[in-house]
Design a protein around this motif. Structure first.
Motif, PDB file in Angstrom:
ATOM      1  N   VAL A  75       0.848  -1.203   0.000  1.00 33.35           N
ATOM      2  CA  VAL A  75       0.000   0.000   0.000  1.00 33.35           C
ATOM      3  C   VAL A  75       0.879   1.246   0.000  1.00 33.35           C
ATOM      4  O   VAL A  75       0.631   2.199  -0.754  1.00 33.35           O
ATOM      5  CB  VAL A  75      -0.959  -0.005   1.212  1.00 33.35           C
ATOM      6  CG1 VAL A  75      -1.644   1.341   1.381  1.00 33.35           C
ATOM      7  CG2 VAL A  75      -1.992  -1.122   1.064  1.00 33.35           C
ATOM      8  N   PHE A  76       1.894   1.245   0.859  1.00 30.58           N
ATOM      9  CA  PHE A  76       2.792   2.399   0.916  1.00 30.58           C
ATOM     10  C   PHE A  76       3.487   2.619  -0.426  1.00 30.58           C
ATOM     11  O   PHE A  76       3.575   3.762  -0.912  1.00 30.58           O
ATOM     12  CB  PHE A  76       3.847   2.203   2.022  1.00 30.58           C
ATOM     13  CG  PHE A  76       4.809   3.328   2.148  1.00 30.58           C
ATOM     14  CD1 PHE A  76       4.414   4.532   2.719  1.00 30.58           C
ATOM     15  CD2 PHE A  76       6.108   3.205   1.678  1.00 30.58           C
ATOM     16  CE1 PHE A  76       5.299   5.584   2.845  1.00 30.58           C
ATOM     17  CE2 PHE A  76       7.000   4.253   1.793  1.00 30.58           C
ATOM     18  CZ  PHE A  76       6.601   5.446   2.372  1.00 30.58           C
ATOM     19  N   ALA A  77       3.965   1.544  -1.050  1.00 32.39           N
ATOM     20  CA  ALA A  77       4.621   1.663  -2.355  1.00 32.39           C
ATOM     21  C   ALA A  77       3.638   2.171  -3.403  1.00 32.39           C
ATOM     22  O   ALA A  77       3.969   3.021  -4.240  1.00 32.39           O
ATOM     23  CB  ALA A  77       5.195   0.320  -2.779  1.00 32.39           C
ATOM     24  N   GLY A  78       2.412   1.682  -3.351  1.00 39.86           N
ATOM     25  CA  GLY A  78       1.385   2.141  -4.295  1.00 39.86           C
ATOM     26  C   GLY A  78       1.093   3.623  -4.125  1.00 39.86           C
ATOM     27  O   GLY A  78       0.955   4.368  -5.104  1.00 39.86           O
ATOM     28  N   VAL A  79       0.998   4.067  -2.887  1.00 38.91           N
ATOM     29  CA  VAL A  79       0.742   5.490  -2.616  1.00 38.91           C
ATOM     30  C   VAL A  79       1.916   6.323  -3.107  1.00 38.91           C
ATOM     31  O   VAL A  79       1.728   7.399  -3.721  1.00 38.91           O
ATOM     32  CB  VAL A  79       0.473   5.724  -1.114  1.00 38.91           C
ATOM     33  CG1 VAL A  79       0.497   7.204  -0.763  1.00 38.91           C
ATOM     34  CG2 VAL A  79      -0.849   5.095  -0.712  1.00 38.91           C
ATOM     35  N   MET A  80       3.129   5.861  -2.858  1.00 37.10           N
ATOM     36  CA  MET A  80       4.316   6.608  -3.297  1.00 37.10           C
ATOM     37  C   MET A  80       4.367   6.714  -4.825  1.00 37.10           C
ATOM     38  O   MET A  80       4.652   7.788  -5.376  1.00 37.10           O
ATOM     39  CB  MET A  80       5.597   5.939  -2.778  1.00 37.10           C
ATOM     40  CG  MET A  80       5.767   6.011  -1.277  1.00 37.10           C
ATOM     41  SD  MET A  80       5.767   7.697  -0.642  1.00 37.10           S
ATOM     42  CE  MET A  80       7.283   8.289  -1.312  1.00 37.10           C
ATOM     43  N   VAL A  81       4.071   5.624  -5.510  1.00 40.12           N
ATOM     44  CA  VAL A  81       4.066   5.651  -6.978  1.00 40.12           C
ATOM     45  C   VAL A  81       2.987   6.596  -7.477  1.00 40.12           C
ATOM     46  O   VAL A  81       3.195   7.376  -8.411  1.00 40.12           O
ATOM     47  CB  VAL A  81       3.878   4.214  -7.557  1.00 40.12           C
ATOM     48  CG1 VAL A  81       3.577   4.243  -9.054  1.00 40.12           C
ATOM     49  CG2 VAL A  81       5.095   3.365  -7.257  1.00 40.12           C
ATOM     50  N   LYS A  83       1.735   9.210  -5.924  1.00 40.39           N
ATOM     51  CA  LYS A  83       2.128  10.600  -5.642  1.00 40.39           C
ATOM     52  C   LYS A  83       3.232  11.064  -6.604  1.00 40.39           C
ATOM     53  O   LYS A  83       3.267  12.227  -7.006  1.00 40.39           O
ATOM     54  CB  LYS A  83       2.604  10.737  -4.214  1.00 40.39           C
ATOM     55  CG  LYS A  83       1.492  10.579  -3.214  1.00 40.39           C
ATOM     56  CD  LYS A  83       1.550  11.618  -2.175  1.00 40.39           C
ATOM     57  CE  LYS A  83       0.389  11.407  -1.254  1.00 40.39           C
ATOM     58  NZ  LYS A  83      -0.085  12.591  -0.691  1.00 40.39           N
ATOM     59  N   LEU A  84       4.160  10.179  -6.940  1.00 41.92           N
ATOM     60  CA  LEU A  84       5.258  10.537  -7.846  1.00 41.92           C
ATOM     61  C   LEU A  84       4.744  10.774  -9.274  1.00 41.92           C
ATOM     62  O   LEU A  84       5.306  11.587 -10.004  1.00 41.92           O
ATOM     63  CB  LEU A  84       6.339   9.454  -7.852  1.00 41.92           C
ATOM     64  CG  LEU A  84       7.189   9.360  -6.594  1.00 41.92           C
ATOM     65  CD1 LEU A  84       8.127   8.170  -6.653  1.00 41.92           C
ATOM     66  CD2 LEU A  84       7.986  10.655  -6.377  1.00 41.92           C
TER      67      LEU A  84
END
Length: 86
Positions: A75-81, A83-84
């Motif tokens: 989930v954190f990686a998905g949110v970061m992607v 946002k980027l």
């Protein structure tokens, strides 16, 4: 002669009663020993099963925590992607 026969019957009766009492005592001791051994075996088996269950629960708890961390990481990686890309 008749008196000897009666005395012999009395002695046989006493011997029979003594034999029954001794057999009863032996049977009681044997059963007691068997029950004590069975109780000890059941306690040992219970201890082994308890340990096995504890290890199994510990494994599944660790697996659940690891899976939760993997999901949170995803989930954190998905949110970061996301946002980027914005």
């Amino acid at each position: 002669m008749r008196e000897q026969s009666q005395n012999q019957k009395k002695n046989d009766s006493v011997d029979y009663d003594t034999l029954v009492a001794e057999l009863d005592k032996i049977l009681e001791e044997t059963l007691s020993e068997a029950l004590e051994e069975q109780y000890a075996n059941l306690n040992a088996q219970f201890a082994r099963e308890s340990e096995r269950l504890f290890e199994s629960r510990s494994f599944w708890r660790k697996a659940a925590v690891t899976e939760g961390l993997v999901i949170l990481g995803g989930v954190f990686a998905g949110v970061m992607v996301y946002k980027l890309k914005e």
